[in-house]
Design an enzyme around this catalytic site. Structure first.
Site, PDB file in Angstrom:
ATOM      1  CE  LYS A 130      -4.421  -8.824  -3.758  1.00 26.91           C
ATOM      2  NZ  LYS A 130      -4.239  -7.556  -3.035  1.00 26.91           N
ATOM      3  N   GLY A 154       6.189  -6.497  -0.740  1.00 24.97           N
ATOM      4  CA  GLY A 154       5.330  -6.492   0.436  1.00 24.97           C
ATOM      5  C   GLY A 154       6.114  -6.940   1.655  1.00 24.97           C
ATOM      6  CD1 TRP A 210      -0.531  -1.596   3.107  1.00 25.17           C
ATOM      7  CD2 TRP A 210       0.434   0.389   3.402  1.00 25.17           C
ATOM      8  NE1 TRP A 210       0.147  -1.638   4.306  1.00 25.17           N
ATOM      9  CE2 TRP A 210       0.751  -0.421   4.515  1.00 25.17           C
ATOM     10  CE3 TRP A 210       0.957   1.691   3.380  1.00 25.17           C
ATOM     11  CZ2 TRP A 210       1.546   0.004   5.579  1.00 25.17           C
ATOM     12  CZ3 TRP A 210       1.747   2.117   4.436  1.00 25.17           C
ATOM     13  CH2 TRP A 210       2.033   1.283   5.518  1.00 25.17           C
ATOM     14  CG  ASN A 211       5.053   1.253   0.634  1.00 29.90           C
ATOM     15  OD1 ASN A 211       4.640   0.357  -0.083  1.00 29.90           O
ATOM     16  ND2 ASN A 211       6.322   1.450   0.855  1.00 29.90           N
ATOM     17  CB  CYS A 245      10.808  -1.212   1.718  1.00 26.74           C
ATOM     18  SG  CYS A 245      11.175  -0.444   0.146  1.00 26.74           S
ATOM     19  CD  GLU A 301      12.698  -5.805  -5.015  1.00 23.79           C
ATOM     20  OE1 GLU A 301      13.357  -5.510  -3.999  1.00 23.79           O
ATOM     21  OE2 GLU A 301      13.222  -5.948  -6.126  1.00 23.79           O
ATOM     22  CD  GLU A 357       9.550  -3.309   7.153  1.00 18.60           C
ATOM     23  OE1 GLU A 357       8.732  -4.250   7.080  1.00 18.60           O
ATOM     24  OE2 GLU A 357      10.059  -2.756   6.170  1.00 18.60           O
TER      25      GLU A 357
HETATM   26  P1  NAD Z   1       1.679  -7.280   2.713  1.00 22.08           P
HETATM   27  O1  NAD Z   1       2.773  -8.272   2.578  1.00 22.08           O
HETATM   28  O2  NAD Z   1       0.703  -7.444   3.800  1.00 22.08           O
HETATM   29  O3  NAD Z   1       0.811  -7.207   1.368  1.00 22.08           O
HETATM   30  C1  NAD Z   1       1.394  -6.975   0.116  1.00 22.08           C
HETATM   31  C2  NAD Z   1       0.480  -7.502  -0.986  1.00 22.08           C
HETATM   32  O4  NAD Z   1       0.427  -8.931  -0.914  1.00 22.08           O
HETATM   33  C3  NAD Z   1      -0.973  -7.037  -0.874  1.00 22.08           C
HETATM   34  O5  NAD Z   1      -1.457  -6.781  -2.177  1.00 22.08           O
HETATM   35  C4  NAD Z   1      -1.669  -8.227  -0.252  1.00 22.08           C
HETATM   36  O6  NAD Z   1      -3.038  -8.297  -0.533  1.00 22.08           O
HETATM   37  C5  NAD Z   1      -0.922  -9.367  -0.911  1.00 22.08           C
HETATM   38  N1  NAD Z   1      -0.950 -10.636  -0.188  1.00 22.08           N
HETATM   39  C6  NAD Z   1      -0.988 -10.831   1.147  1.00 22.08           C
HETATM   40  N2  NAD Z   1      -0.983 -12.169   1.409  1.00 22.08           N
HETATM   41  C7  NAD Z   1      -0.909 -12.806   0.225  1.00 22.08           C
HETATM   42  C8  NAD Z   1      -0.861 -14.183  -0.175  1.00 22.08           C
HETATM   43  N3  NAD Z   1      -0.861 -15.164   0.719  1.00 22.08           N
HETATM   44  N4  NAD Z   1      -0.778 -14.460  -1.480  1.00 22.08           N
HETATM   45  C9  NAD Z   1      -0.747 -13.485  -2.406  1.00 22.08           C
HETATM   46  N5  NAD Z   1      -0.819 -12.180  -2.105  1.00 22.08           N
HETATM   47  C10 NAD Z   1      -0.892 -11.841  -0.796  1.00 22.08           C
HETATM   48  O7  NAD Z   1       2.438  -5.879   2.794  1.00 22.08           O
HETATM   49  P2  NAD Z   1       1.825  -4.440   3.095  1.00 22.08           P
HETATM   50  O8  NAD Z   1       1.452  -4.375   4.535  1.00 22.08           O
HETATM   51  O9  NAD Z   1       0.820  -4.094   2.067  1.00 22.08           O
HETATM   52  O10 NAD Z   1       3.130  -3.523   2.828  1.00 22.08           O
HETATM   53  C11 NAD Z   1       4.097  -3.266   3.784  1.00 22.08           C
HETATM   54  C12 NAD Z   1       5.305  -4.151   3.575  1.00 22.08           C
HETATM   55  O11 NAD Z   1       5.824  -4.011   2.256  1.00 22.08           O
HETATM   56  C13 NAD Z   1       6.448  -3.771   4.490  1.00 22.08           C
HETATM   57  O12 NAD Z   1       6.992  -4.912   5.106  1.00 22.08           O
HETATM   58  C14 NAD Z   1       7.468  -3.154   3.554  1.00 22.08           C
HETATM   59  O13 NAD Z   1       8.791  -3.218   3.977  1.00 22.08           O
HETATM   60  C15 NAD Z   1       7.234  -3.871   2.294  1.00 22.08           C
HETATM   61  N6  NAD Z   1       7.723  -3.086   1.155  1.00 22.08           N
HETATM   62  C16 NAD Z   1       8.867  -3.504   0.512  1.00 22.08           C
HETATM   63  C17 NAD Z   1       9.387  -2.767  -0.538  1.00 22.08           C
HETATM   64  C18 NAD Z   1      10.636  -3.202  -1.276  1.00 22.08           C
HETATM   65  O14 NAD Z   1      10.817  -2.801  -2.402  1.00 22.08           O
HETATM   66  N7  NAD Z   1      11.492  -4.016  -0.697  1.00 22.08           N
HETATM   67  C19 NAD Z   1       8.744  -1.614  -0.946  1.00 22.08           C
HETATM   68  C20 NAD Z   1       7.599  -1.217  -0.276  1.00 22.08           C
HETATM   69  C21 NAD Z   1       7.088  -1.980   0.770  1.00 22.08           C
END
Ligand code: NAD
Length: 491
Positions: A174, A227, A150-151, A283, A249, A384
């Protein structure tokens, strides 16, 4: 209230479930749009459309023409940057001025990867045997699933999608259930740019209901995920069952290391931008600051003084410098971490409070917060937070900084502030991270790879090589001597 439809096969459709869920403005707290609540049936529809496009019009289009379409999309994004930014801000609460910059910069990804589309070349291999000719073709993989958090919804989708399309794949995107609206606005631009049906498709909803079936779908060949590491690990395990290629990522807890020989005026600004930009919801946040002992107290005093001047408020107000926390669960999580830090014995020298009342909308605000007396074994140093919370640690010398910097399960990024070339080189070699910034922080570009090591992920996005992450190398052997040995005649 606005009700969005799915974009699948260049058609706007209602979800099969005929169900929608509300998306909220993090500042006002008000629901402002309805997002389709997809399930496995919608996934099947979207993936089938993408698979048909991959075998059909997209595969027969020349790479140059594919590149032109990506260019056209980039131009439309530039034209509509303000609108895209407004939708993204309304959904994720980031500062309008920051998101506008992100949207304009995003267009450049499509220009860059559009330009690369007809420049990905194979090779003729000087093979180690006679009478045979060998060459390598790079081929697209098929349907790529892009799953994002979401960020930074559209930019993170773009980091995956632009190289994936450049390579000749088709995509099903997605977004996060919290920030889906902007993807539909982008879909309008795909439609206007004239992409063939099925090249770009959307599915929206929750991880278990739509993300998981997307990862499992037999016609999805490649998964590109950004995520949290918990969801990342689940996706990796699921994808392993069908041996799909995956890039992840994930999160970070990046050290930002300040040596006593640094230009401290610049370093203090770099540390503050490193953690508090985007209200700490990035992140790459430099959430663990390592200060050399001799400068610790004076540096902390400067950090705290500047941090207390942050203007906190409505993200649409150009004067605001810190916006709301994007989601309620994230708001609660950050508050919990502030309590954990206090219980662990860390001392709060700036911020630490939540803000509500006039000027703070629905009250989903947390002050930029600094903890000192943090040791690297504390949860506040290891986990984190994904919010505006900085942990400050001390170190003695280079070896100590490297030891503490690397003593963490993550490895996304690291910052180093020094005027010594020797130190800069040493730290860039020894820090275990996908990106090391020397005397800067948070720089990123479509021209260079980005990604993590250890629990911060697998694979790289950005740069020329990222296109090959969405391609398979095929080795072709052509005999120039048609005689084959008869293995049953002793030949
Ligand atoms: P999240 O992992 O909860 O969700 C990310 C996405 O994955 C969402 O679209 C969610 O619906 C989907 N998802 C969740 N469970 C799933 C499953 N079992 N199968 C398939 N899809 C699934 O993350 P968030 O809370 O939305 O975002 C925050 C996290 O993202 C933080 O940990 C952050 O560090 C990370 N992030 C990483 C980067 C990077 O480039 N390394 C960049 C931005 C954010």
């Amino acid at each position: 209230m606005k009700r969005y439809q799915l974009f699948i096969d260049n058609e706007w459709r209602d979800p099969r479930s005929n169900a929608w869920f509300e998306t909220h403005d993090p500042y006002s707290g008000a629901a402002w749009a309805e997002i389709p609540r997809c399930n496995a049936d919608d996934v099947d529809l979207a993936v089938s459309a993408a698979a048909r496009a991959f075998e059909g019009p997209w595969s027969t289009m020349s790479a140059s023409d594919r590149g032109m379409l990506l260019h056209r999309l980039g131009a439309l994004i530039e034209r509509d940057a303000e609108h895209l930014a407004a939708v993204e801000c309304r959904d994720n609460g980031k500062l309008t001025r920051d998101v506008l910059g992100q949207m304009k910069y995003m267009a450049k990804y499509y220009y860059y990867f559009g330009g690369l589309a007809d420049k990905i070349q194979g090779a003729v291999v000087p093979i180690d045997r006679p009478k045979v000719y060998n060459f390598i073709r790079y081929e697209p993989m098929g349907v790529v699933a892009c799953i994002t958090p979401w960020n930074s919804s559209l930019p993170l989708t773009t980091w995956k999608m632009a190289p994936a399309l450049c390579a000749g794949n088709t995509v099903v995107c997605k977004p996060s259930e919290y920030t889906s609206a902007s993807l539909f606005e982008l879909a309008r631009l795909f439609e206007e740019a004239g992409f063939p049906p099925g090249v770009f498709n959307t599915v929206t909803g929750f991880g278990a209901e739509v993300g998981d079936p997307l990862v499992r779908h037999p016609d999805v060949h490649r998964i590109a995920f950004t995520g949290g590491d918990e969801a990342g690990r689940k996706i990796y395990a699921t994808a392993a069952q069908s041996l799909k290629r995956v890039s992840l990522e994930l999160g970070g807890k990046s050290p930002n290391i300040v040596f006593d020989d640094a230009d401290l005026d610049e370093a203090v600004k770099g540390v503050i931008a490193g953690i508090f930009s985007a209200t700490g919801q990035t992140c790459v946040a430099g959430s663990r600051v390592l200060l050399q002992e001799s400068i610790h107290d004076a540096f902390v005093e400067r950090l705290a003084r500047i941090t207390r001047t942050a203007k906190i408020g409505d993200p649409a107000d150009p004067a605001s410098e810190i916006g709301p926390i994007t989601t309620k669960p994230q708001f609660d999580k950050i508050r919990d971490y502030i309590e954990v830090a206090k219980q662990e014995g860390a001392r709060c020298v700036a911020g630490g409070r939540t803000l509500s009342g006039p000027g703070y909308g629905a009250g989903q605000f947390i002050e930029p917060t600094i903890f000192v007396d943090v040791t690297n074994d504390m949860r506040i140093a290891q986990e984190e937070v994904f919010g505006p919370v900085l942990s400050v640690l001390k170190f003695k010398d280079e070896e100590d900084a490297i030891r503490i910097g690397n003593d963490i399960r993550f490895g996304l990024a690291a910052g180093v502030w020094t005027t010594s070339l020797h130190r800069a080189m040493l730290m860039s070699e020894r820090l275990k991270a996908g990106t090391v910034w020397i005397n800067n922080y948070r720089s990123s570009s479509y021209t260079t790879p980005f990604g993590g090591v250890k629990h911060s992920g697998i694979g790289r996005e950005g740069g020329i090589d990222s296109v090959k992450e969405f391609m398979e190398a095929k080795s072709v052997w052509i005999s120039t001597d048609l005689k084959m040995p008869n293995i049953f005649a002793g030949e």
